[in-house]
Design a protein around this motif. Structure first.
Motif, short mmCIF file in Angstrom:
data_model
loop_
_atom_site.label_atom_id
_atom_site.label_comp_id
_atom_site.label_asym_id
_atom_site.label_seq_id
_atom_site.Cartn_x
_atom_site.Cartn_y
_atom_site.Cartn_z
N LEU A 1 -60.46 0.64 -41.68
CA LEU A 1 -61.29 1.71 -42.41
C LEU A 1 -61.14 3.04 -41.94
CD1 LEU A 1 -63.55 1.87 -44.41
CD2 LEU A 1 -65.25 1.20 -42.77
N VAL A 2 -60.99 3.37 -40.83
CA VAL A 2 -60.79 4.66 -40.32
C VAL A 2 -59.74 5.38 -41.15
CG1 VAL A 2 -60.32 6.32 -38.43
CG2 VAL A 2 -61.84 4.58 -37.88
N HIS A 3 -58.71 4.84 -40.92
CA HIS A 3 -57.59 5.40 -41.96
C HIS A 3 -57.88 5.24 -43.41
CE1 HIS A 3 -55.11 5.24 -38.18
NE2 HIS A 3 -54.16 6.16 -38.69
N GLY A 4 -58.31 4.56 -44.05
CA GLY A 4 -58.51 4.62 -45.39
C GLY A 4 -59.45 5.70 -45.71
N MET A 5 -60.55 5.98 -44.95
CA MET A 5 -61.48 6.90 -45.04
C MET A 5 -60.84 8.52 -44.63
SD MET A 5 -64.93 5.18 -44.01
CE MET A 5 -65.96 6.97 -44.36
N SER A 6 -59.82 8.36 -43.79
CA SER A 6 -59.20 9.79 -43.32
C SER A 6 -58.24 10.34 -44.18
CB SER A 6 -58.78 9.28 -42.07
OG SER A 6 -57.92 10.44 -41.47
N ARG A 7 -57.84 9.54 -45.17
CA ARG A 7 -56.53 10.04 -45.86
C ARG A 7 -57.48 10.91 -47.12
NH1 ARG A 7 -55.02 4.39 -45.97
NH2 ARG A 7 -53.50 4.15 -44.24
N PRO A 8 -58.37 10.76 -47.66
CA PRO A 8 -59.15 11.40 -48.70
C PRO A 8 -59.67 12.73 -48.05
CG PRO A 8 -59.85 9.19 -49.06
CD PRO A 8 -59.18 9.35 -47.71
N ILE A 9 -60.06 12.66 -46.89
CA ILE A 9 -60.44 14.04 -46.22
C ILE A 9 -59.27 15.00 -46.10
CG2 ILE A 9 -61.43 15.09 -44.02
CD1 ILE A 9 -63.08 12.55 -43.72
N MET B 1 -63.72 10.30 -53.10
CA MET B 1 -63.04 9.76 -51.69
C MET B 1 -63.40 8.35 -51.33
SD MET B 1 -63.30 13.13 -49.21
CE MET B 1 -65.19 13.04 -48.74
N ALA B 2 -64.75 8.09 -51.76
CA ALA B 2 -64.98 6.47 -51.36
C ALA B 2 -64.08 5.54 -52.40
CB ALA B 2 -66.48 6.19 -51.52
N GLU B 3 -63.99 5.94 -53.49
CA GLU B 3 -62.78 5.19 -54.23
C GLU B 3 -61.49 5.38 -53.92
OE1 GLU B 3 -63.74 2.99 -56.69
OE2 GLU B 3 -65.87 3.62 -57.39
N GLN B 4 -61.04 6.37 -53.47
CA GLN B 4 -59.81 6.61 -53.06
C GLN B 4 -59.53 5.60 -51.58
OE1 GLN B 4 -59.06 10.70 -53.17
NE2 GLN B 4 -58.48 10.73 -55.09
N ALA B 5 -60.49 5.74 -50.74
CA ALA B 5 -60.28 5.17 -49.52
C ALA B 5 -60.26 3.65 -49.86
CB ALA B 5 -61.63 5.36 -48.58
N LEU B 6 -61.11 2.96 -50.63
CA LEU B 6 -61.18 1.60 -50.83
C LEU B 6 -59.92 1.23 -51.61
CD1 LEU B 6 -63.22 -0.50 -50.34
CD2 LEU B 6 -64.21 -0.24 -52.59
N ALA B 7 -59.38 2.24 -52.60
CA ALA B 7 -58.15 1.78 -53.25
C ALA B 7 -56.89 1.63 -52.34
CB ALA B 7 -57.87 2.56 -54.37
N SER B 8 -57.02 2.56 -51.19
CA SER B 8 -55.63 2.51 -50.45
C SER B 8 -55.42 1.14 -49.76
CB SER B 8 -56.10 3.46 -49.05
OG SER B 8 -57.07 2.91 -48.30
#
Length: 392
Positions: A266-274, A361-368
């Motif tokens: 999850l850290v990486h999934g959320m990090s990429r959109p930031i 960002m949340a959608e992009q994180a989950l889609a990764s």
């Protein structure tokens, strides 16, 4: 469970290893490498020194120094002042690609290796598609102790049209060889040392708690956590600490092998959109998220997080799993404080823009795909809540 494991065919590790790069390439039967790096390494003379090493080995190298931080599809496909990577690759008739630098040059090299053979667009190769090849062989030479990209079967490229950081996985992106020389990291400034060091720690912890963890990745992950716990503060305080520099370089590669054969979460999934929307360095955005996401995830993998705490030196062997896991969260907060990790607000990110982009960002994180490997698989709403928590 059967674990499917992939590593570079050749690993040269140790001080001075970069001097053997020419031997590595000739040993692979290659002759015309494209050296992919950035303007910083070109400006310091490091790229030219490496070119000389290759020429001395009777190779015919070509230099491309047009990579950018967090490489984009535009940086692969077109350039304004210089020929872009693909044009240079084809003009040189390269038979291999060397990624020389931090994660961005190595990711660019991997992308060029695939596109140079298969063509198409990077969007065609994003997760969940698994890329098996063919691709030009990639030789990775890291100059930072963090990304682990020298040993992973992933590349991260930002779609210039959508600002989405695309995770592109598969054996086609695994370097055939890696030359890991800690002496290349001696000039890293403190901020970069901290950010890349936390990146490596995140790789190791997420590899260990991932739903795809396995005994092979577990051992490497725990050893990397142990090493980083002993040396990251030291090297941040004193960049000339050779023992700490060497230890961190080895730990970063071990963590890279671990998550390449397990996964990040999850850290990486959320990090990429930031990084994509606010141009925050990848390691720094990981650090912003790491304590809060760990606290969110602990209930579903308490014993695994407790093992991480003990390896990090944050808990004793006799501590209960519940106490050790809590101490891990506390230790991550203390580490980020000691390394002067800013919040998004302190980093200068506009509050209105941050909250406006939370749903995307949340959608992009989950889609990764990475959040699906987390001990707690979050909802879009939970990801938005975590983004909101860390802003202040």
């Amino acid at each position: 469970m059967v674990a499917s494991l992939s590593l570079p065919r050749i690993l040269r590790v140790g001080g001075g290893a970069v001097s053997e790069l020419g031997d590595v390439i000739t040993g692979l039967g290659l002759h015309r490498p494209l050296l992919v790096t950035d303007a910083v390494l070109a400006g310091t003379g490091a790229a030219e020194r490496l070119m000389a090493t290759l020429t001395d080995a009777a190779l015919q190298p070509c230099l491309f120094d047009g990579t950018v931080p967090d490489p984009t599809t535009d940086s692969l496909d077109a350039g304004l002042a210089v020929l872009a990577g693909l044009a240079v690759l084809r003009e040189h008739r390269a038979d291999s690609v060397i990624g020389f630098g931090g994660g961005s040059p190595m990711d660019t090299a991997k992308a060029l290796g695939l596109l140079g053979v298969q063509g198409g667009r990077m969007r065609d190769y994003r997760a969940p598609h698994t890329n098996l090849g063919p691709a030009l062989p990639v030789i990775a030479v890291p100059t930072t102790a963090g990304s682990g990209s020298e040993a992973t079967q992933f590349t991260i490229i930002t779609d210039s049209a959508t600002d989405e950081k695309m995770l592109c996985p598969g054996p086609a992106f695994l370097p055939v060889a890696a030359v890991v020389d800690f002496e290349l990291t001696l000039s890293m400034p403190a901020r970069l040392t901290a950010d890349t060091g936390v990146d490596a720690l995140t790789h190791a912890v997420e590899a260990y708690v991932s739903r795809k963890a396995n005994p092979f990745s577990d051992g490497l992950a725990l050893n990397a956590i142990r090493t980083i716990g002993r040396h990251l503060r030291r090297v941040y305080a004193d960049g000339g600490d050779l023992e700490a520099r060497e230890a961190m370089m080895l730990a970063a590669t071990q963590a890279g092998i671990a998550f390449s054969n397990s996964s990040v979460a999850l850290v990486h999934g959320m990090s990429r959109p930031i990084g994509a929307h606010f141009h925050v360095a990848h390691g720094l955005s990981n650090a912003m998220l790491f304590p809060a996401v760990t606290a969110f995830s602990v209930p579903a993998a308490e014993s695994r997080y407790a093992d991480c705490a003990r390896a990090l030196g944050a808990a004793a062997d006799g501590d209960s799993n519940a106490l050790a896991a809590d101490r891990l969260v506390e230790a991550l907060r203390a580490l980020c404080q000691d390394l002067e990790v800013p919040t998004p607000r302190a980093h200068g990110i506009d509050k209105d823009e941050w909250f406006r982009l939370l749903p995307l960002m949340a959608e992009q994180a989950l889609a990764s795909g990475s959040p699906a490997n987390n001990p707690v698989v979050p909802t879009v709403d939970e990801i938005q809540d975590l983004y909101a928590q860390i802003y202040a």
